[in-house]
Write an enzyme that holds these catalytic residues in place. Structure first.
Site, PDB file in Angstrom:
ATOM      1  N   GLY A  71       0.826  -1.197   0.000  1.00 12.22           N
ATOM      2  CA  GLY A  71       0.000   0.000   0.000  1.00 12.22           C
ATOM      3  C   GLY A  71       0.859   1.245   0.000  1.00 12.22           C
ATOM      4  O   GLY A  71       1.829   1.336   0.747  1.00 12.22           O
ATOM      5  N   THR A  72       0.486   2.195  -0.833  1.00 16.98           N
ATOM      6  CA  THR A  72       1.223   3.462  -0.906  1.00 16.98           C
ATOM      7  C   THR A  72       0.463   4.411  -1.828  1.00 16.98           C
ATOM      8  O   THR A  72      -0.510   4.011  -2.463  1.00 16.98           O
ATOM      9  CB  THR A  72       2.647   3.243  -1.457  1.00 16.98           C
ATOM     10  N   THR A  73       0.903   5.638  -1.893  1.00 16.58           N
ATOM     11  CA  THR A  73       0.407   6.584  -2.894  1.00 16.58           C
ATOM     12  C   THR A  73       1.571   7.457  -3.339  1.00 16.58           C
ATOM     13  O   THR A  73       2.211   8.123  -2.520  1.00 16.58           O
ATOM     14  CB  THR A  73      -0.707   7.487  -2.331  1.00 16.58           C
ATOM     15  N   LYS A 104      10.169   7.297   0.093  1.00 18.09           N
ATOM     16  CA  LYS A 104       9.687   6.694  -1.150  1.00 18.09           C
ATOM     17  C   LYS A 104      10.128   7.434  -2.402  1.00 18.09           C
ATOM     18  O   LYS A 104       9.696   7.097  -3.499  1.00 18.09           O
ATOM     19  CB  LYS A 104       8.158   6.588  -1.119  1.00 18.09           C
ATOM     20  N   SER A 201      -1.961   1.901  -3.867  1.00 19.33           N
ATOM     21  CA  SER A 201      -3.345   1.611  -3.484  1.00 19.33           C
ATOM     22  C   SER A 201      -4.200   2.868  -3.390  1.00 19.33           C
ATOM     23  O   SER A 201      -5.423   2.802  -3.526  1.00 19.33           O
ATOM     24  CB  SER A 201      -3.354   0.874  -2.137  1.00 19.33           C
TER      25      SER A 201
END
Length: 275
Positions: A71-73, A104, A201
């Site tokens: 999960g990340t954006t 990130k 996600s």
């Protein structure tokens, strides 16, 4: 061979086409103009794709299934003053939050940035290899590698390991002779050029905000605000994104880090604006 006999695996090796002409590991194909040294060798006798397929497809094998939940954006978009990059900082393993301060954005060199979504180890490893290749290119050719060539190099590297369990979706952003560049590269070797990308996600939420406010002629403050709001709203709706919003701006003179703000503080700021 004596060591193989002691370990009791000489017969296994013979069954899997071991010969004096072959090494104990597959020969590594070199994908670059860099030093001729092995990067990532795969054992002989086992096809990683076939080995992993029963464990990753359907219900698994004998109740054992590999389910990699990520999960990340992350987002990036081009505008008249360069490339804007924004990411969250939450690292998760399924429903467990491992860290709220994960970095990130990978700083490849002063004119190239890479974002990270998927498996952190895969992204960090391959983009570090890319950084080495870009440095060697500059030493040999006396000029910086283009953004297009750097992204193509990364795509070619990971394409050689397609189906072997890599999990990576990255955006390569930079500035070269042609101006700002933005490319998306994933673990299958897919490579796309575009003006706007979001991965992870929470990407659907980020796209919703960017679609409503993006245009190429954004001013610098407008671009900063749009990128920050897009990541914030994604962290607000997506449980697997959170932590802080980290923003970078790629300019003709190289990238700068714009800000790093906690999403909790942004929540109070943005909700206060609506009152």
């Amino acid at each position: 061979m004596a060591l193989l006999d002691v370990c009791g695996i000489s017969e296994w090796v013979k069954e899997h086409t071991f010969s004096p002409h072959g090494a104990s590991v597959d020969r590594v194909s070199h994908f670059s103009f860099a030093a001729q040294s092995p990067e990532f060798a795969v054992p002989v006798g086992t096809d990683p794709v076939q080995f992993l397929e029963p464990l990753t497809q359907g219900e698994g094998e004998e109740g054992v299934a590999i389910r990699l939940h990520h999960g990340t954006t992350t987002l990036a978009f081009k505008f008249q003053h360069g490339v804007m990059v924004a990411v969250d900082s939450r690292a998760s393993a399924g429903s467990y939050v491992c860290s709220q301060m994960s970095k990130k954005v990978i700083e490849i060199n002063p004119y190239l940035l890479g974002t990270m979504s998927g498996c952190a180890a895969d992204c960090i490893y391959w983009e570090r290899v890319l950084a080495k290749e870009c440095r060697i290119y500059k030493l040999r050719n006396k000029e910086r590698i283009s953004v297009s060539a750097a992204s193509k190099l990364l795509a070619n590297m990971v394409a050689g390991y397609r189906g072997m369990g890599l999990s990576m979706g990255t955006m390569v952003c930079g500035w070269d002779k042609k101006g700002p560049g933005l490319y998306y590269v994933d673990d299958s070797g897919l490579r796309l050029s575009g003006n706007m990308f979001s991965t992870g996600s929470g990407s659907s939420y980020a796209y919703g905000v960017m679609d409503s406010g993006y245009r190429y002629d954004l001013t610098v403050p407008e671009a900063y605000d749009l990128a920050q709001r897009a990541i914030f709203h994604a962290t607000h709706r997506d449980a697997y994104s959170g932590g802080t919003v980290n923003m970078y701006h790629m300019r003709e003179t190289g990238w700068i880090k714009v800000s790093q703000e906690d999403v909790g503080e942004l929540y109070h700021r943005f909700t206060g604006e609506t009152k």
